[in-house]
Write a protein that holds these residues in place. Structure first.
Motif: not given
Length: 281
Positions: A3, A6, A126-127, A130, A152, A155-158
């Motif tokens: 991770r 940001v 989205w933040t 992230a 989100a 798409e961020l693989d969370r």
């Protein structure tokens, strides 16, 4: 997947937070009492286990998650859709102060002075994803912003998890859709901790009710009745803020009072019940 932090976030308070897993708890701004109670309890139990609880400082599920983390003695981070110098909604100014006082943070990708605009909040969501290792959706109607956070996260693989709700409630549609599509089902904090690798054993029991939920003598609940009228409905969350008790505990007490005939549900909240003939219960 690692991770990364940001870049370019503005912050107030301790940022970055202490080392440890981070979980975003998200959901409806107008949740059911059940949803608020679940968010508060999950926030409490996760924070007590050392998880950083992330949410958006919004009404409803977000606020309940932050309150729960504070009750659990942990750290919580509010990701804002405004500048960090502007608390929105203004009614959460005290909550924001409590987050900072407890060692948490307010963070934003927006410049100081940025007002709340509709387009800011999807970007904020989205933040949140992230910044997190996992996203838990507590209650979300179809089209809810919480589902943007879940998308989100995918798409961020969370990790994405969801809390099941009533099949009769439109607030369950989003979470049930996520579960149907493969999101992890959450019954308790251990389900989330297992996904994070913090605790491997997961028992298949429901979220443990907090102490104080049950059928205490009426004298233990007199303080709730003081804040209710016969006409103006008060929501569970508002009542919890007034008496400074967890939402889950207030909900349990109101349920007991409702069974006794002392209160009734009305217009999304509770009012004092009237006896037949117009007298107070």
């Amino acid at each position: 997947m690692p991770r990364p932090e940001v870049a370019g976030l503005r912050s107030r308070g301790r940022w970055p937070p202490p080392a440890g897993p981070r979980v975003a708890l998200v959901g409806s701004r107008r949740p059911s009492p059940y949803g608020e109670a679940v968010a508060e309890q999950l926030g409490c139990h996760l924070a007590a286990a050392g998880v950083i609880v992330i949410s958006g400082l919004a009404l409803g599920i977000d606020a309940a998650a932050h309150r729960g983390a504070l009750n659990g003695g942990g750290t919580t981070v509010a990701v804002m859709g405004t500048g960090v110098d502007l608390v929105y909604p203004a009614a959460h100014s005290r909550l924001a102060e409590d987050i900072l006082a407890s060692g948490g943070a307010l963070v934003s990708q927006f410049a100081d002075g940025t007002q709340p605009r509709r387009g800011n909040f999807p970007a904020r969501n989205w933040t949140m994803a992230a910044l997190s290792d996992a996203v838990v959706v507590v209650e979300a109607a179809e089209g809810s912003g919480a589902l943007i956070t879940a998308q989100a996260a995918l798409e961020l693989d969370r990790e994405v998890l969801a809390v099941p709700g009533s099949i009769f409630s439109p607030l369950s549609v989003g979470a049930h859709g996520l579960i149907r599509d493969g999101a992890g089902l959450v019954q308790n904090a251990r389900d989330v901790l297992a996904v994070l690798g913090v605790q491997l054993e997961v028992l298949d029991d429901p979220l443990k009710p907090p102490p104080g939920v049950g059928f205490e003598p009426a004298r233990a609940r007199d303080g709730l009745l003081i804040h209710l009228s016969e006409a103006m409905a008060v929501s569970v969350a508002e009542l919890a803020r007034k008496v400074r008790l967890p939402v889950a505990e207030v909900l349990g007490r109101l349920t007991s009072l409702e069974l006794e005939g002392a209160v009734r549900r009305h217009a999304g909240g509770y009012v004092k019940a009237l006896r037949r003939g117009g007298g107070r219960a």
